[in-house]
Design a protein around this motif. Structure first.
Motif, PDB file in Angstrom:
ATOM      1  N   PHE A 220       0.947  -1.317  -0.218  1.00  0.00           N
ATOM      2  CA  PHE A 220       0.515   0.123  -0.086  1.00  0.00           C
ATOM      3  C   PHE A 220       0.852   1.428  -0.364  1.00  0.00           C
ATOM      4  O   PHE A 220       0.408   1.947  -0.127  1.00  0.00           O
ATOM      5  CB  PHE A 220      -0.943   0.100   1.417  1.00  0.00           C
ATOM      6  CG  PHE A 220      -1.893  -0.939   1.049  1.00  0.00           C
ATOM      7  CD1 PHE A 220      -2.272  -1.936  -0.385  1.00  0.00           C
ATOM      8  CD2 PHE A 220      -2.839  -1.207   2.234  1.00  0.00           C
ATOM      9  CE1 PHE A 220      -3.532  -2.635  -0.038  1.00  0.00           C
ATOM     10  CE2 PHE A 220      -3.898  -2.118   2.455  1.00  0.00           C
ATOM     11  CZ  PHE A 220      -3.705  -2.855   1.704  1.00  0.00           C
TER      12      PHE A 220
ATOM     13  N   ASP B  98      -0.011   4.040  -2.442  1.00  0.00           N
ATOM     14  CA  ASP B  98       0.109   5.275  -2.313  1.00  0.00           C
ATOM     15  C   ASP B  98       0.080   6.713  -3.564  1.00  0.00           C
ATOM     16  O   ASP B  98      -0.200   7.730  -3.321  1.00  0.00           O
ATOM     17  CB  ASP B  98       0.177   5.452  -1.068  1.00  0.00           C
ATOM     18  CG  ASP B  98      -1.037   5.851  -0.020  1.00  0.00           C
ATOM     19  OD1 ASP B  98      -2.290   5.119  -0.433  1.00  0.00           O
ATOM     20  OD2 ASP B  98      -0.708   5.360   1.086  1.00  0.00           O
TER      21      ASP B  98
ATOM     22  N   LYS C 154     -10.998  10.471  -2.463  1.00  0.00           N
ATOM     23  CA  LYS C 154     -10.006  10.387  -2.159  1.00  0.00           C
ATOM     24  C   LYS C 154     -10.398  10.460  -0.505  1.00  0.00           C
ATOM     25  O   LYS C 154     -10.357  11.011   0.176  1.00  0.00           O
ATOM     26  CB  LYS C 154      -8.984  11.238  -2.169  1.00  0.00           C
ATOM     27  CG  LYS C 154      -7.357  11.329  -1.714  1.00  0.00           C
ATOM     28  CD  LYS C 154      -6.796  13.056  -1.746  1.00  0.00           C
ATOM     29  CE  LYS C 154      -5.140  13.169  -1.525  1.00  0.00           C
ATOM     30  NZ  LYS C 154      -4.773  12.016  -1.184  1.00  0.00           N
TER      31      LYS C 154
ATOM     32  N   ILE D   5      -7.656   2.270  -0.667  1.00  0.00           N
ATOM     33  CA  ILE D   5      -6.554   1.700  -1.692  1.00  0.00           C
ATOM     34  C   ILE D   5      -5.871   0.689  -2.632  1.00  0.00           C
ATOM     35  O   ILE D   5      -6.478   1.014  -3.804  1.00  0.00           O
ATOM     36  CB  ILE D   5      -5.261   1.696  -1.216  1.00  0.00           C
ATOM     37  CG1 ILE D   5      -4.003   1.964  -1.752  1.00  0.00           C
ATOM     38  CG2 ILE D   5      -4.911   0.709   0.014  1.00  0.00           C
ATOM     39  CD1 ILE D   5      -3.228   3.188  -1.967  1.00  0.00           C
TER      40      ILE D   5
ATOM     41  N   THR E 212      -8.015   1.141  -5.839  1.00  0.00           N
ATOM     42  CA  THR E 212      -7.930   2.538  -7.305  1.00  0.00           C
ATOM     43  C   THR E 212      -7.640   2.204  -8.151  1.00  0.00           C
ATOM     44  O   THR E 212      -7.938   0.887  -8.842  1.00  0.00           O
ATOM     45  CB  THR E 212      -6.448   3.156  -6.583  1.00  0.00           C
ATOM     46  OG1 THR E 212      -5.763   1.993  -6.491  1.00  0.00           O
ATOM     47  CG2 THR E 212      -6.356   4.000  -4.767  1.00  0.00           C
TER      48      THR E 212
ATOM     49  N   ARG F  55      -2.295   5.996   5.287  1.00  0.00           N
ATOM     50  CA  ARG F  55      -1.567   5.399   4.402  1.00  0.00           C
ATOM     51  C   ARG F  55      -1.063   6.758   4.570  1.00  0.00           C
ATOM     52  O   ARG F  55      -1.021   7.809   5.233  1.00  0.00           O
ATOM     53  CB  ARG F  55      -2.849   6.232   3.427  1.00  0.00           C
ATOM     54  CG  ARG F  55      -4.228   5.325   3.525  1.00  0.00           C
ATOM     55  CD  ARG F  55      -3.457   4.366   2.164  1.00  0.00           C
ATOM     56  NE  ARG F  55      -2.125   2.957   2.903  1.00  0.00           N
ATOM     57  CZ  ARG F  55      -2.724   2.774   3.387  1.00  0.00           C
ATOM     58  NH1 ARG F  55      -3.437   1.667   4.181  1.00  0.00           N
ATOM     59  NH2 ARG F  55      -1.496   2.064   4.024  1.00  0.00           N
TER      60      ARG F  55
END
Lengths: 306, 529
Positions: B75, B79, B87, B182, B185, B519
């Motif tokens: 992650f 990121d 977000k 995440i 994404t 994150r």
């Protein structure tokens, strides 16, 4: 000699097969599940099962073993569970690093070990003997990881003369070499001392001394060469062990060799890479032993290969 | 003669040592300089452009196909590379690759307007088709760990080039936050299609950094995305390496080999802060350590016994003595920064009250049980076992290696044998949906979800189910609040403390931001050197 070497290599096949079987069963008997590692703790059982199926881990043990052995017969070590790359491609780029550390530490171990061993034997039961052997005892008793961290704290964190971790420059190899080399040097030193002391008691050495040869010639030309035989064995074995020792040292110093690969993949249960790496280490050990045996013939003309 | 030999040897030895020392002293290029640097630089007016940030993690990423990733080391790389429609920030969901979201009156259709100026790192355009491809792949594919979070989604439609529509089977309250997770994404469909198993070496997202190279086992290099649609990153390059030994990790930071350490143990924080050679960046995290309880196993099926565990554990002492103060008193099962969380009144440490509750449950003489722990939690487990003993509960310690422990805890209800254990739970998308709904709703009992306490309460089930079908945030928060009242009484697991999220960094690293779902963003980070 070539026939002998070829024969020995053929004999290595059953050994390697046994290792392959042991490690194959071992990683599967050990608790832990690669599918669960990949899926993560959040995944549903369904997802875990799907991943297990993709990896072929839902097949019966014997089927998996059969596939693995068929692969081995074609020199195919399988595919990494994580990177999906062939295991050979995982091992090959990391090999130079491990071999470099093993070579430099064996060189350090031989040089330092021989030096200390000879000094100790020549000064039998005197101060230098005790000093050498105390060093030998220390080198043997300090665990690798402790020495590694100690070196790191002193030379990287406090003095800042060496990089603590990573790879890329020759300096990155200094501490790993010392860590592995010192303990091996201790073994070599003790072996050299013992062997040399024994040779120095032999009749031909007394004869050499009696005919008035200088002590240096007696020790180095006559005694040492004969005392080296067992030392060569030990150095060979140490080299083999250094490949195993690399597991700890590479993990601590972050050197991208096969030792770090092995630890990383054991933790994530990447069965094919673990199997491949252990098998490779076993093969190296067999190979090193063969080289040692061949060296005997060079050191001692009485040894004949048949 | 012997003396002469000795002298020769000693001279040789000295020479070797001298050579070694001088080689070290020469310190050629590529070796570390004094890590904290920046001593000559005057405080600059603003962020400096350029530079390489060397980042050390506890392990390599597993795979850059983010939809399949499950671990923080992956992650952390992702990121910097990937962006989602939404977000997640500490202030809640914010627009990401979607500029606008509209929800139909019945809550069943969510329409996202996409940014028009975005390209993937491989040059292909980001559009509605790409979004559809990514979500369909997860929904219909196999082996995607978080696919179940998208269960209510029945269709994803590309309405036009820049409009995408999600059709749901029922209103879905946490949907917006989930899209900020995440693993959802957006990756380049072209790169996924073209490279298949080798995608990790060609991974392409839309974020401020793009993949340059990944030599497995050595380093992963990201470079600044010069075509980034938003404000471009300051740093030119990010180099990720890994090291599993925590002592060596900190040594690497102190020696100046690296600039950022993504996992700093709480035990190291006080010393590093005090010595001041490096900076310790402490962020809030939702991560909370629990004493998990198998609610199906007698006598833990009684709430009195579970509450007794809460009274019997001296949680403040764990924070002070074992975490060196680097943790916070638990006031909920989940830490701060999470939507829907309410602060509850912590149970005081009171062994007498615990004994009283055990007596009420028909166990005046206490009972024997087992506490299964990963080696890393051994000290905590010893402390807990000692505390429990004072209340008459004799817990036998079982140390089990982590991945084995997970397997042990995650067995289906019928074959699950654990009694007590330690886990840490965090919210991945900063909504109490995860892990409160996922861990305490009875529909999520192992094996269909992650409720491995096997807690079941009809009232809580009803409330948590309602938090999913309600889309008004205020109403959802109220439902969670009611659920927490019941959960706090029932104590299906005892929250021991809220953890903190620690990073170690060189002193000249500025502008690193973190969120409560752990994150790390480096898009505004820069090096003052």
């Amino acid at each position: 000699m070539i026939r002998y070497a070829a024969g020995r290599l053929l004999l290595a096949i059953p050994t390697l097969l046994a290792v392959a079987l042991l490690i194959f069963a071992g990683v599967r008997l050990a608790p832990g599940d690669p599918a669960l590692t990949i899926a993560g703790e959040q995944a549903t059982q369904e997802t875990v099962e799907a991943i297990r199926h993709q990896l072929g881990l839902d097949q019966p043990f014997l089927v998996q073993l059969g596939r693995y052995l068929m692969g081995l017969a074609r020199l195919d070590l399988g595919q990494s569970i994580f990177s999906r790359a062939p295991v050979v491609h995982e091992i090959a780029p990391r090999l130079p690093t491990t071999l470099a550390v093993a070579a430099t530490s064996t060189a350090l171990a031989s040089a330092l070990g021989l030096l200390l061993g000879v000094v100790a034997a020549v000064h039998h039961r005197r101060l230098l003997d005790y000093a050498s052997m105390t060093f030998g005892l220390l080198g043997l008793s300090v665990p690798n990881f402790a020495l590694a961290l100690l070196l790191m704290l002193v030379f990287a964190v406090k003095l800042r003369v060496l990089p603590a971790t990573g790879s890329g420059s020759l300096l990155h190899y200094v501490m790993p070499t010392i860590t592995l080399g010192l303990s091996a040097a201790a073994v070599v030193a003790r072996m050299t001392r013992g062997s040399l002391l024994e040779v120095l008691r032999q009749d031909y050495v007394r004869t050499a001394r009696a005919k008035g040869l200088p002590e240096r010639v007696v020790v180095y030309r006559h005694a040492l060469k004969n005392a080296l035989m067992p030392v060569v064995t030990i150095v060979g074995l140490q080299f083999g062990q250094l490949i195993g020792g690399a597991v700890i040292v590479e993990s601590v110093f972050g050197l991208p060799g096969i030792g770090k690969l092995l630890i990383d993949r054991i933790l994530s249960r990447d069965y094919p890479v673990v199997q491949g790496t252990v098998l490779f280490a076993a093969f190296s050990f067999v190979l090193v032993n063969l080289v040692v045996d061949l060296l005997y013939g060079i050191l001692d003309p009485r040894v004949r290969y048949s | 003669m012997q003396r002469g030999t000795t002298r020769n040897w000693m001279v040789a030895l000295c020479l070797v040592v001298l050579m070694l020392v001088s080689a070290c002293g020469a310190n050629p290029e590529g070796s570390p300089s004094a890590g904290t640097g920046g001593d000559a630089a005057s405080p600059a007016a603003g962020p400096k452009q350029g530079g390489t940030l060397r980042i050390l993690q506890s392990a390599e990423p597993t795979n850059l196909d983010i939809a399949r990733a499950v671990d923080n080391n992956t992650f952390n790389v992702a990121d910097q590379m990937y962006e989602g429609l939404i977000k997640m920030t500490n202030e809640g969901p914010k627009p990401g690759l979607a500029t606008d979201v509209k929800t139909s009156a019945d809550g069943l259709t969510w329409t996202f307007t996409l940014r028009k100026d975005v390209k993937f790192h491989d040059g292909t355009p980001f559009n509605a088709q790409a979004v559809k491809y990514n979500f369909d792949r997860i929904r219909t594919g196999k082996g995607f760990s978080y696919a179940n979070l998208l269960a209510p989604v029945t269709a994803v439609n590309a309405v036009d080039e820049h409009t995408v529509e999600f059709v749901l089977s029922e209103p879905f309250g946490p949907f917006r936050s989930i899209l900020g997770f995440i693993v959802f994404t957006i990756q380049s469909p072209a790169a996924l299609e073209q490279h298949g198993d080798a995608y990790s070496e060609h991974a392409a997202g839309t974020g401020p950094f793009k993949l340059q190279s990944w030599q497995r086992g050595k380093e992963l290099v990201l470079v600044r995305n010069e075509e980034y649609w938003g404000e471009k990153a300051y740093l030119e390059k990010l180099v990720f390496t890994s090291l599993s030994d925590p002592t060596a990790q900190v040594a690497a930071l102190e020696a100046g080999d690296i600039d950022l350490l993504t996992s700093l143990a709480a035990s190291e924080m006080p010393r590093l802060t005090e010595e001041g050679h490096v900076q310790v960046i402490v962020g809030d995290t939702s991560r909370t350590r629990w004493l998990v309880i198998n609610n199906l196993k007698k006598p833990f099926d009684k709430w009195q016994v579970r509450q007794a565990l809460a009274y019997a554990t001296n949680r403040e002492s764990y924070i002070k003595d074992l975490m060196q103060g680097q943790a916070r008193t638990a006031v909920n099962h989940i830490g701060s920064g999470v939507f829907g969380r309410t602060e509850m009144k912590p149970y005081p440490y009171d062994p007498e009250k615990a004994k009283q509750l055990l007596a009420e449950a028909g166990l005046p003489n206490g009972f024997n049980t087992e506490l299964s722990c990963a080696p890393t939690e051994e000290l905590l487990c010893q402390a807990i076992a000692q505390d429990l003993a004072k209340a008459g509960i004799k817990a036998e310690l079982k140390t089990i290696e982590f991945s084995t422990l997970i397997q042990y805890l995650f067995k289906p209800a019928a074959e699950n044998e654990y009694s007590l254990s330690i886990v840490a739970r965090a919210s991945q998308y900063l909504d109490a949906d995860f892990p409160i709904y996922t861990d305490f709703h009875s529909a999520n009992w192992r094996t269909s979800g992650t409720n491995f306490t096997f807690y079941k309460n009809e009232q809580v089930d009803k409330l948590l189910a309602a938090t999913r079908t309600e889309i008004d945030p205020a109403k959802r928060a109220a439902l969670f609040s009611q659920a927490f009242d019941q959960l706090w009484h029932d104590m299906p697991a005892v929250p021991l403390y809220h953890m903190v999220f620690g990073l170690g960094a060189t002193k000249d690293l500025k502008g690193v931001t973190t969120t409560a779902n752990e994150r790390i963003s480096l898009s505004k980070a820069w090096l003052d050197r």
